[in-house]
Design a protein around this motif. Structure first.
Motif, PDB file in Angstrom:
ATOM      1  N   ASN A   1       0.873  -1.172   0.000  1.00  0.00           N
ATOM      2  CA  ASN A   1       0.000   0.000   0.000  1.00  0.00           C
ATOM      3  C   ASN A   1       0.912   1.224   0.000  1.00  0.00           C
ATOM      4  N   PRO A   2       1.020   1.921  -1.121  1.00  0.00           N
ATOM      5  CA  PRO A   2       1.969   3.030  -1.216  1.00  0.00           C
ATOM      6  C   PRO A   2       1.693   4.178  -0.242  1.00  0.00           C
ATOM      7  N   LYS A   3       0.490   4.257   0.307  1.00  0.00           N
ATOM      8  CA  LYS A   3       0.201   5.291   1.301  1.00  0.00           C
ATOM      9  C   LYS A   3       0.772   4.932   2.671  1.00  0.00           C
ATOM     10  N   LEU A   4       1.063   3.646   2.879  1.00  0.00           N
ATOM     11  CA  LEU A   4       1.543   3.194   4.185  1.00  0.00           C
ATOM     12  C   LEU A   4       2.959   2.627   4.178  1.00  0.00           C
ATOM     13  N   HIS A   5       3.389   2.068   3.052  1.00  0.00           N
ATOM     14  CA  HIS A   5       4.647   1.329   2.989  1.00  0.00           C
ATOM     15  C   HIS A   5       5.653   1.992   2.052  1.00  0.00           C
ATOM     16  N   THR A   6       6.931   1.793   2.362  1.00  0.00           N
ATOM     17  CA  THR A   6       7.977   2.242   1.448  1.00  0.00           C
ATOM     18  C   THR A   6       7.860   1.410   0.168  1.00  0.00           C
ATOM     19  N   PRO A   7       8.349   1.918  -0.970  1.00  0.00           N
ATOM     20  CA  PRO A   7       8.177   1.215  -2.250  1.00  0.00           C
ATOM     21  C   PRO A   7       8.727  -0.212  -2.271  1.00  0.00           C
ATOM     22  N   GLU A   8       9.782  -0.491  -1.528  1.00  0.00           N
ATOM     23  CA  GLU A   8      10.378  -1.826  -1.548  1.00  0.00           C
ATOM     24  C   GLU A   8       9.688  -2.806  -0.595  1.00  0.00           C
ATOM     25  N   ARG A   9       8.858  -2.311   0.303  1.00  0.00           N
ATOM     26  CA  ARG A   9       8.169  -3.157   1.285  1.00  0.00           C
ATOM     27  C   ARG A   9       7.193  -4.093   0.587  1.00  0.00           C
ATOM     28  N   ARG A  10       7.172  -5.364   0.995  1.00  0.00           N
ATOM     29  CA  ARG A  10       6.222  -6.327   0.460  1.00  0.00           C
ATOM     30  C   ARG A  10       5.514  -7.034   1.596  1.00  0.00           C
ATOM     31  N   LYS A  11       4.225  -6.807   1.694  1.00  0.00           N
ATOM     32  CA  LYS A  11       3.363  -7.571   2.582  1.00  0.00           C
ATOM     33  C   LYS A  11       2.897  -8.769   1.761  1.00  0.00           C
ATOM     34  N   THR A  12       2.414  -9.805   2.414  1.00  0.00           N
ATOM     35  CA  THR A  12       1.961 -10.963   1.652  1.00  0.00           C
ATOM     36  C   THR A  12       0.638 -11.501   2.165  1.00  0.00           C
ATOM     37  N   TRP A  13      -0.123 -12.006   1.237  1.00  0.00           N
ATOM     38  CA  TRP A  13      -1.282 -12.833   1.506  1.00  0.00           C
ATOM     39  C   TRP A  13      -0.991 -14.176   0.863  1.00  0.00           C
ATOM     40  N   LEU A  14      -1.524 -15.216   1.454  1.00  0.00           N
ATOM     41  CA  LEU A  14      -1.391 -16.559   0.892  1.00  0.00           C
ATOM     42  C   LEU A  14      -2.723 -16.957   0.283  1.00  0.00           C
ATOM     43  N   ALA A  15      -2.672 -17.743  -0.781  1.00  0.00           N
ATOM     44  CA  ALA A  15      -3.912 -18.132  -1.458  1.00  0.00           C
ATOM     45  C   ALA A  15      -3.873 -19.588  -1.887  1.00  0.00           C
ATOM     46  N   CYS A  16      -5.033 -20.236  -1.773  1.00  0.00           N
ATOM     47  CA  CYS A  16      -5.213 -21.563  -2.347  1.00  0.00           C
ATOM     48  C   CYS A  16      -5.569 -21.359  -3.820  1.00  0.00           C
ATOM     49  N   GLU A  17      -5.674 -22.444  -4.564  1.00  0.00           N
ATOM     50  CA  GLU A  17      -6.041 -22.329  -5.984  1.00  0.00           C
ATOM     51  C   GLU A  17      -7.385 -21.624  -6.157  1.00  0.00           C
ATOM     52  N   GLU A  18      -8.359 -21.968  -5.314  1.00  0.00           N
ATOM     53  CA  GLU A  18      -9.708 -21.431  -5.450  1.00  0.00           C
ATOM     54  C   GLU A  18      -9.767 -19.913  -5.245  1.00  0.00           C
ATOM     55  N   HIS A  19      -8.957 -19.378  -4.340  1.00  0.00           N
ATOM     56  CA  HIS A  19      -9.054 -17.965  -3.990  1.00  0.00           C
ATOM     57  C   HIS A  19      -7.977 -17.069  -4.604  1.00  0.00           C
ATOM     58  N   ARG A  20      -7.061 -17.631  -5.360  1.00  0.00           N
ATOM     59  CA  ARG A  20      -5.981 -16.824  -5.935  1.00  0.00           C
ATOM     60  C   ARG A  20      -6.511 -15.662  -6.781  1.00  0.00           C
ATOM     61  N   GLU A  21      -7.416 -15.942  -7.668  1.00  0.00           N
ATOM     62  CA  GLU A  21      -7.930 -14.910  -8.565  1.00  0.00           C
ATOM     63  C   GLU A  21      -8.697 -13.837  -7.795  1.00  0.00           C
ATOM     64  N   HIS A  22      -9.545 -14.246  -6.876  1.00  0.00           N
ATOM     65  CA  HIS A  22     -10.340 -13.288  -6.093  1.00  0.00           C
ATOM     66  C   HIS A  22      -9.432 -12.354  -5.279  1.00  0.00           C
ATOM     67  N   LEU A  23      -8.466 -12.919  -4.567  1.00  0.00           N
ATOM     68  CA  LEU A  23      -7.562 -12.088  -3.765  1.00  0.00           C
ATOM     69  C   LEU A  23      -6.691 -11.199  -4.650  1.00  0.00           C
ATOM     70  N   SER A  24      -6.256 -11.727  -5.794  1.00  0.00           N
ATOM     71  CA  SER A  24      -5.459 -10.930  -6.731  1.00  0.00           C
ATOM     72  C   SER A  24      -6.259  -9.740  -7.250  1.00  0.00           C
ATOM     73  N   GLN A  25      -7.525  -9.970  -7.583  1.00  0.00           N
ATOM     74  CA  GLN A  25      -8.370  -8.879  -8.076  1.00  0.00           C
ATOM     75  C   GLN A  25      -8.611  -7.837  -6.993  1.00  0.00           C
ATOM     76  N   PHE A  26      -8.839  -8.289  -5.769  1.00  0.00           N
ATOM     77  CA  PHE A  26      -9.055  -7.371  -4.650  1.00  0.00           C
ATOM     78  C   PHE A  26      -7.871  -6.421  -4.499  1.00  0.00           C
ATOM     79  N   LEU A  27      -6.662  -6.968  -4.515  1.00  0.00           N
ATOM     80  CA  LEU A  27      -5.460  -6.145  -4.388  1.00  0.00           C
ATOM     81  C   LEU A  27      -5.203  -5.345  -5.668  1.00  0.00           C
ATOM     82  N   GLY A  28      -5.457  -5.952  -6.805  1.00  0.00           N
ATOM     83  CA  GLY A  28      -5.173  -5.318  -8.089  1.00  0.00           C
ATOM     84  C   GLY A  28      -5.993  -4.065  -8.354  1.00  0.00           C
TER      85      GLY A  28
END
Length: 84
Positions: A28-55
């Motif tokens: 989140n560029p409003k909260l994190h430095t550009p190099e910072r990476r937070k992570t979410w984990l996803a199963c096959e079923e939820h990968r697309e949904h979580l990716s779209q949410f963040l995207g």
């Protein structure tokens, strides 16, 4: 499927207990430095949904298979890129 081993990473989708297959690296560029990476984990079923949410928010930086993910140590007190 519920993992029997508590050390097995599980999907970050609300209510899902399936084993994680994907790492979604985000920032989140409003909260994190550009190099910072937070992570979410996803199963096959939820990968697309979580990716779209963040995207749609412009947060998604990378999607990598769990076994290929290499967390980056941010140094003392900075946590790691693998925190959820």
């Amino acid at each position: 499927m519920v993992p029997d081993d508590p050390a097995v990473p599980i999907c970050s989708a609300k209510g899902c207990r399936a084993s994680a297959v994907w790492v979604l690296a985000w920032n989140n560029p409003k909260l994190h430095t550009p190099e910072r990476r937070k992570t979410w984990l996803a199963c096959e079923e939820h990968r697309e949904h979580l990716s779209q949410f963040l995207g749609v928010r412009g947060f998604l930086k990378d999607v990598v298979r769990f076994e290929e993910w290499e967390p980056v140590d941010e140094g003392p007190g900075g946590g790691s890129a693998a925190d959820r």
